[in-house]
Design an enzyme around this catalytic site. Structure first.
Site, PDB file in Angstrom:
ATOM      1  N   SER A 150       0.836  -1.200   0.000  1.00  0.00           N
ATOM      2  CA  SER A 150       0.000   0.000   0.000  1.00  0.00           C
ATOM      3  C   SER A 150       0.870   1.250   0.000  1.00  0.00           C
ATOM      4  O   SER A 150       2.083   1.185   0.204  1.00  0.00           O
ATOM      5  CB  SER A 150      -0.918   0.013   1.220  1.00  0.00           C
ATOM      6  OG  SER A 150      -0.153   0.170   2.415  1.00  0.00           O
ATOM      7  N   GLY A 200      -3.852  10.731  13.332  1.00  0.00           N
ATOM      8  CA  GLY A 200      -3.726  10.330  14.729  1.00  0.00           C
ATOM      9  C   GLY A 200      -3.597   8.837  14.904  1.00  0.00           C
ATOM     10  O   GLY A 200      -3.910   8.304  15.964  1.00  0.00           O
ATOM     11  N   ILE A 231       1.205   5.626  12.430  1.00  0.00           N
ATOM     12  CA  ILE A 231       2.312   6.328  11.773  1.00  0.00           C
ATOM     13  C   ILE A 231       2.469   7.727  12.338  1.00  0.00           C
ATOM     14  O   ILE A 231       3.586   8.178  12.641  1.00  0.00           O
ATOM     15  CB  ILE A 231       2.084   6.364  10.251  1.00  0.00           C
ATOM     16  CG1 ILE A 231       2.141   4.946   9.671  1.00  0.00           C
ATOM     17  CG2 ILE A 231       3.099   7.266   9.563  1.00  0.00           C
ATOM     18  CD1 ILE A 231       1.766   4.855   8.203  1.00  0.00           C
ATOM     19  N   LEU A 284       1.614   8.900  15.272  1.00  0.00           N
ATOM     20  CA  LEU A 284       2.076   8.928  16.660  1.00  0.00           C
ATOM     21  C   LEU A 284       3.535   8.518  16.778  1.00  0.00           C
ATOM     22  O   LEU A 284       4.300   9.138  17.527  1.00  0.00           O
ATOM     23  CB  LEU A 284       1.207   8.014  17.521  1.00  0.00           C
ATOM     24  CG  LEU A 284      -0.289   8.346  17.607  1.00  0.00           C
ATOM     25  CD1 LEU A 284      -0.925   7.591  18.766  1.00  0.00           C
ATOM     26  CD2 LEU A 284      -0.529   9.831  17.761  1.00  0.00           C
ATOM     27  N   GLU A 285       3.921   7.470  16.071  1.00  0.00           N
ATOM     28  CA  GLU A 285       5.308   7.014  16.193  1.00  0.00           C
ATOM     29  C   GLU A 285       6.286   8.050  15.645  1.00  0.00           C
ATOM     30  O   GLU A 285       7.254   8.420  16.317  1.00  0.00           O
ATOM     31  CB  GLU A 285       5.482   5.681  15.465  1.00  0.00           C
ATOM     32  CG  GLU A 285       4.787   4.515  16.151  1.00  0.00           C
ATOM     33  CD  GLU A 285       5.019   3.178  15.462  1.00  0.00           C
ATOM     34  OE1 GLU A 285       4.445   2.177  15.923  1.00  0.00           O
ATOM     35  OE2 GLU A 285       5.775   3.132  14.463  1.00  0.00           O
ATOM     36  N   HIS A 319       9.732 -12.298  39.929  1.00  0.00           N
ATOM     37  CA  HIS A 319       9.696 -10.987  40.586  1.00  0.00           C
ATOM     38  C   HIS A 319      11.115 -10.411  40.608  1.00  0.00           C
ATOM     39  O   HIS A 319      12.072 -11.141  40.819  1.00  0.00           O
ATOM     40  CB  HIS A 319       9.176 -11.138  42.026  1.00  0.00           C
ATOM     41  CG  HIS A 319       9.243  -9.856  42.806  1.00  0.00           C
ATOM     42  ND1 HIS A 319       8.274  -8.881  42.718  1.00  0.00           N
ATOM     43  CD2 HIS A 319      10.171  -9.388  43.679  1.00  0.00           C
ATOM     44  CE1 HIS A 319       8.591  -7.874  43.512  1.00  0.00           C
ATOM     45  NE2 HIS A 319       9.748  -8.153  44.111  1.00  0.00           N
TER      46      HIS A 319
END
Length: 452
Positions: free
Chosen positions: A138, A174, A177, A179-180, A434
């Site tokens: 794409s 938003g 792509i 945001l990163e 832990h």
């Protein structure tokens, strides 16, 4: 016209292993590639973006280390960051080409298209085969903004060619792509403005996810413009840009990034000549076995409207190999999982409670704020949560949303449990190490326990 055993159009993460596997079995395979070897993932998506974020998140963590008593002065060599990104990208692309050629696949470096007989032509050559695969990926879908064609802009296709960090970056979108790359540019020194058409980031996820990421982005200094649309784009001197907004304001920037969705790369194939149907968005219309409306022609990944993730496309090649061998594989026979590589990360597997409700599945939910956990307090990771979706009737784990530090790694534990049909009752008594984030997964299952 030449007859071969298989034709592959595109060298993406499904087409390459499909072609090389058949070639290594002694089949004659032809692969068409019109641009760079490796497809979206290696050239414009996963590889450059994660190499870019490696630098950005290192800078971000160092800058935020004051809460640990470690005060850092961060200096970013942006040209060196981008040089490293391109070097890794180019090395991976060369490696992909070498892999194809070493397997004995015949490569045609040209744009492919179909003929009326269902043959594939390109570069002055024509081939026919009993199996043809479309793996063309794409491209960025451009928003219909007046003046955009006269205005300089970036997409994820060319953003990696940047040589200097923009003083101010305007980003329309938003999703993943936006945001990163947006957080990455912010952590490397740019003033970033995100223009959101709606009211929150990652609108396809739950409001909880959006709320955590929005707080993280704002802590990084990113400005969120909600319910904001660009009504006109204009070029300014020095390759700067201006956006006239729907609220009457004008926003100026040194760079404009468009991240408003994707469109399948199927137009140049002229599939209509061969009786291959596309859906309303341009994806190849396929059945449950990835076969198009022309027998023997298949499609992978984004070209087929599959979820836009590399691992899905890669699994598509295994699906088709199995189908051709007579095994029962389907296009959606794996649990969908993915991640957003912001900081904090989002790790997703299976269904969210909202998605389960839309399917009519009654669920129990386990929830935990990780800011209250030992590991988060010790390491200074306050933002995030763990959420588990459990089928109320069967007690099977059917989904998970993990938001926090390196949750893209941790979510695999729950992905594997979902794939194997495990129940919350089976997870709850397990012992985990832990102090880790993973030790809280049994507690998360306990939080989803059936009320007595």
């Amino acid at each position: 016209m030449d007859t071969v055993d298989a034709i592959v159009i595109g060298s993406g993460q499904g087409g390459v292993p499909f072609a090389t596997t058949l070639a290594e079995q002694g089949k004659r395979v032809v692969l068409f590639e019109r641009e760079r070897f490796g497809g979206n993932c290696i050239n414009w998506g996963c590889t450059p973006s994660k190499a870019f974020l490696a630098a950005a998140h290192a800078a971000g963590r160092a800058s935020a280390a004051g809460v640990l008593g470690v005060n850092c002065r961060v200096t970013v060599d942006f040209p060196k960051v981008m040089e490293r990104v391109r070097e890794i990208r180019d090395r991976f692309a060369r490696s992909t080409q070498s892999r194809i050629e070493a397997a004995g696949v015949e490569v045609v470096e040209a744009e492919a298209s179909f003929t009326g007989q269902g043959h594939v032509q390109g570069g002055g050559r024509s081939f026919s085969a009993p199996v043809t695969v479309i793996d063309t990926g794409s491209s960025a879908a451009l928003p219909p903004i007046p003046g955009l064609q006269e205005t300089p802009y970036f997409t994820n296709h060319n953003i990696w060619e940047l040589e200097r960090c923009p003083e101010r970056t305007l980003i329309i979108g938003g999703g993943f792509i936006a945001l990163e790359i947006g957080q990455g540019l912010s952590r490397l020194g740019s003033e970033v403005h995100l223009l959101l058409r709606g009211n929150r980031v990652l609108a396809s996820e739950s409001p909880r996810v959006s709320a955590v990421l929005e707080e993280a982005l704002q802590r990084d200094g990113i400005v969120l413009h909600r319910r904001t649309e660009a009504k006109r784009a204009s070029p300014l001197a020095g390759n700067r840009v201006a956006l006239a907004l729907n609220n009457g304001e004008t926003l100026e920037g040194d760079a404009l990034l468009l991240a408003t969705g994707r469109r399948p790369n199927t137009e140049a194939l002229h599939v209509d000549r061969a009786g291959i149907e596309l859906d309303e968005r341009g994806h190849v219309r396929v059945n449950d076995h990835l076969e198009s409306t022309r027998p023997g022609v298949y499609a992978f990944g984004e070209a087929a409207g599959q979820p836009a993730f590399t691992h899905v496309s890669w699994e598509d090649h295994r699906r088709l190999l199995a189908t051709l061998a007579g095994q029962p594989r389907r296009r959606d026979d794996r649990v969908l999982a993915y991640a957003v590589f912001t900081e904090p990360q989002v790790g997703r597997a299976g269904l969210s409670p909202e998605q389960a409700a839309a399917k009519g599945i009654a669920v129990r939910e386990g929830y935990m704020d990780i800011g209250n956990t030992n590991r988060a307090i010790e390491w200074g990771h306050g933002l995030g949560f763990f959420q588990l979706t459990v089928d109320a009737e069967s007690d099977r784990i059917i989904g998970a949303t993990l938001v926090g530090y390196e949750t893209a790694e941790l979510v695999h534990v729950l992905l594997d449990l979902i794939e194997t049909g495990a129940t919350a009752s089976q997870l709850e008594p397990l012992q985990h190490i832990h102090p880790t984030y993973g030790e809280y997964l049994p507690s998360l299952a306990q939080a989803a326990r059936q009320p007595e």
